[in-house]
Design a protein around this motif. Structure first.
Motif, PDB file in Angstrom:
ATOM      1  N   UNK A  82       0.832  -1.199   0.000  1.00 29.24           N
ATOM      2  CA  UNK A  82       0.000   0.000   0.000  1.00 29.24           C
ATOM      3  C   UNK A  82       0.871   1.256   0.000  1.00 29.24           C
ATOM      4  N   UNK A  83       1.942   1.237   0.771  1.00 29.58           N
ATOM      5  CA  UNK A  83       2.857   2.379   0.810  1.00 29.58           C
ATOM      6  C   UNK A  83       3.511   2.581  -0.556  1.00 29.58           C
ATOM      7  N   UNK A  84       3.941   1.488  -1.178  1.00 26.01           N
ATOM      8  CA  UNK A  84       4.585   1.608  -2.486  1.00 26.01           C
ATOM      9  C   UNK A  84       3.601   2.060  -3.556  1.00 26.01           C
ATOM     10  N   UNK A  85       2.340   1.637  -3.457  1.00 28.84           N
ATOM     11  CA  UNK A  85       1.348   2.053  -4.447  1.00 28.84           C
ATOM     12  C   UNK A  85       1.039   3.544  -4.344  1.00 28.84           C
ATOM     13  N   UNK A  86       1.141   4.110  -3.149  1.00 33.47           N
ATOM     14  CA  UNK A  86       0.776   5.516  -2.978  1.00 33.47           C
ATOM     15  C   UNK A  86       1.947   6.470  -3.179  1.00 33.47           C
ATOM     16  N   UNK A  87       3.139   5.966  -3.405  1.00 33.13           N
ATOM     17  CA  UNK A  87       4.282   6.862  -3.608  1.00 33.13           C
ATOM     18  C   UNK A  87       4.268   7.372  -5.049  1.00 33.13           C
ATOM     19  N   UNK A  88       4.845   8.557  -5.272  1.00 33.33           N
ATOM     20  CA  UNK A  88       4.831   9.103  -6.642  1.00 33.33           C
ATOM     21  C   UNK A  88       5.784   8.342  -7.555  1.00 33.33           C
ATOM     22  N   UNK A  89       5.422   8.318  -8.821  1.00 34.28           N
ATOM     23  CA  UNK A  89       6.257   7.657  -9.819  1.00 34.28           C
ATOM     24  C   UNK A  89       7.225   8.646 -10.449  1.00 34.28           C
ATOM     25  N   UNK A  90       7.955   8.197 -11.438  1.00 29.56           N
ATOM     26  CA  UNK A  90       8.945   9.049 -12.091  1.00 29.56           C
ATOM     27  C   UNK A  90       8.289  10.228 -12.808  1.00 29.56           C
ATOM     28  N   UNK A  91       7.135  10.016 -13.406  1.00 28.54           N
ATOM     29  CA  UNK A  91       6.456  11.105 -14.123  1.00 28.54           C
ATOM     30  C   UNK A  91       6.040  12.199 -13.141  1.00 28.54           C
ATOM     31  N   UNK A  92       5.494  11.816 -11.994  1.00 25.10           N
ATOM     32  CA  UNK A  92       5.080  12.808 -11.003  1.00 25.10           C
ATOM     33  C   UNK A  92       6.287  13.563 -10.447  1.00 25.10           C
ATOM     34  N   UNK A  93       7.386  12.860 -10.248  1.00 29.31           N
ATOM     35  CA  UNK A  93       8.603  13.507  -9.740  1.00 29.31           C
ATOM     36  C   UNK A  93       9.146  14.494 -10.771  1.00 29.31           C
ATOM     37  N   UNK A  94       9.091  14.145 -12.057  1.00 32.26           N
ATOM     38  CA  UNK A  94       9.534  15.075 -13.104  1.00 32.26           C
ATOM     39  C   UNK A  94       8.667  16.328 -13.122  1.00 32.26           C
ATOM     40  N   UNK A  95       7.362  16.161 -12.947  1.00 34.38           N
ATOM     41  CA  UNK A  95       6.463  17.319 -12.901  1.00 34.38           C
ATOM     42  C   UNK A  95       6.818  18.197 -11.701  1.00 34.38           C
TER      43      UNK A  95
ATOM     44  N   UNK B  35       9.708  18.434 -10.221  1.00 31.51           N
ATOM     45  CA  UNK B  35      10.993  19.100 -10.495  1.00 31.51           C
ATOM     46  C   UNK B  35      10.803  20.306 -11.406  1.00 31.51           C
ATOM     47  N   UNK B  36       9.957  20.165 -12.420  1.00 33.59           N
ATOM     48  CA  UNK B  36       9.693  21.283 -13.327  1.00 33.59           C
ATOM     49  C   UNK B  36       9.025  22.431 -12.579  1.00 33.59           C
ATOM     50  N   UNK B  37       8.052  22.104 -11.723  1.00 38.00           N
ATOM     51  CA  UNK B  37       7.384  23.148 -10.943  1.00 38.00           C
ATOM     52  C   UNK B  37       8.358  23.822  -9.980  1.00 38.00           C
ATOM     53  N   UNK B  38       9.251  23.048  -9.366  1.00 37.16           N
ATOM     54  CA  UNK B  38      10.225  23.629  -8.453  1.00 37.16           C
ATOM     55  C   UNK B  38      11.207  24.524  -9.213  1.00 37.16           C
ATOM     56  N   UNK B  39      11.577  24.144 -10.426  1.00 32.46           N
ATOM     57  CA  UNK B  39      12.469  24.986 -11.233  1.00 32.46           C
ATOM     58  C   UNK B  39      11.775  26.293 -11.582  1.00 32.46           C
ATOM     59  N   UNK B  40      10.491  26.230 -11.922  1.00 29.25           N
ATOM     60  CA  UNK B  40       9.725  27.440 -12.225  1.00 29.25           C
ATOM     61  C   UNK B  40       9.657  28.345 -10.997  1.00 29.25           C
ATOM     62  N   UNK B  41       9.388  27.754  -9.849  1.00 31.22           N
ATOM     63  CA  UNK B  41       9.327  28.532  -8.610  1.00 31.22           C
ATOM     64  C   UNK B  41      10.692  29.140  -8.303  1.00 31.22           C
ATOM     65  N   UNK B  42      11.749  28.389  -8.528  1.00 29.50           N
ATOM     66  CA  UNK B  42      13.098  28.891  -8.277  1.00 29.50           C
ATOM     67  C   UNK B  42      13.416  30.071  -9.184  1.00 29.50           C
ATOM     68  N   UNK B  43      13.044  29.982 -10.452  1.00 28.77           N
ATOM     69  CA  UNK B  43      13.266  31.104 -11.364  1.00 28.77           C
ATOM     70  C   UNK B  43      12.465  32.326 -10.921  1.00 28.77           C
ATOM     71  N   UNK B  44      11.222  32.099 -10.516  1.00 30.63           N
ATOM     72  CA  UNK B  44      10.400  33.211 -10.029  1.00 30.63           C
ATOM     73  C   UNK B  44      10.997  33.857  -8.792  1.00 30.63           C
ATOM     74  N   UNK B  45      11.511  33.039  -7.888  1.00 28.03           N
ATOM     75  CA  UNK B  45      12.148  33.577  -6.676  1.00 28.03           C
ATOM     76  C   UNK B  45      13.411  34.358  -7.029  1.00 28.03           C
ATOM     77  N   UNK B  46      14.159  33.914  -8.029  1.00 21.41           N
ATOM     78  CA  UNK B  46      15.361  34.636  -8.462  1.00 21.41           C
ATOM     79  C   UNK B  46      14.979  36.003  -9.028  1.00 21.41           C
ATOM     80  N   UNK B  47      13.887  36.061  -9.809  1.00 24.12           N
ATOM     81  CA  UNK B  47      13.411  37.329 -10.354  1.00 24.12           C
ATOM     82  C   UNK B  47      12.982  38.269  -9.234  1.00 24.12           C
ATOM     83  N   UNK B  48      12.246  37.716  -8.260  1.00 24.04           N
ATOM     84  CA  UNK B  48      11.809  38.541  -7.130  1.00 24.04           C
ATOM     85  C   UNK B  48      13.011  39.047  -6.348  1.00 24.04           C
ATOM     86  N   UNK B  49      14.007  38.197  -6.165  1.00 28.19           N
ATOM     87  CA  UNK B  49      15.217  38.596  -5.445  1.00 28.19           C
ATOM     88  C   UNK B  49      15.939  39.715  -6.184  1.00 28.19           C
TER      89      UNK B  49
END
Length: 115
Positions: free
Chosen positions: A61-74, A76-90
């Motif tokens: 059950x724990x393994x079924x509910x963990x995110x897969x590679x596709x979710x982790x890639x999404x 990572x992309x969202x975190x990169x977008x947030x990081x770029x936005x934070x750099x602009x704000x900075x």
């Protein structure tokens, strides 16, 4: 008429039957204890197997509910977008801070000159 009963022979046959009965009881007791011990061991194994089965189900059950590679890639992309936005704000905050510093200096020098 019938002859006299030979009590010695009757007692002998009774003793033989008693001895056979006792041997039969001894074999029955041995067999019952053997099967009971085996049954207890089987019950212990069943209990342990049930416990392992519950652990495996929980892990599945724990393994079924963990995110897969596709979710982790999404993510990572969202975190990169947030990081770029934070750099602009900075960068904007740094330029605003610099502008406010210059304005502050200007106001301090103008106030000092007007007196």
């Amino acid at each position: 008429m019938m002859g006299a009963i030979d009590w010695t022979a009757a007692r002998f046959f009774f003793d033989v039957i008693s001895a056979l009965f006792m041997v039969g009881v001894a074999i029955y007791v041995w067999w019952s204890n053997r099967n009971r011990a085996t049954g207890d061991a089987i019950q212990d194994v069943h209990a342990r197997l049930d416990q392992v089965d519950r652990h495996v189900a929980r892990i599945e059950q724990t393994l079924d509910s963990r995110p897969g590679y596709a979710e982790i890639d999404v993510l990572r992309a969202e975190m990169a977008t947030i990081s770029r936005g934070m750099a602009e704000i900075s960068a904007q905050m740094q330029s605003t801070t610099a502008l406010l510093g210059r304005l502050h200096e200007y106001l301090l020098t103008e106030k000092g000159n007007t007196r």
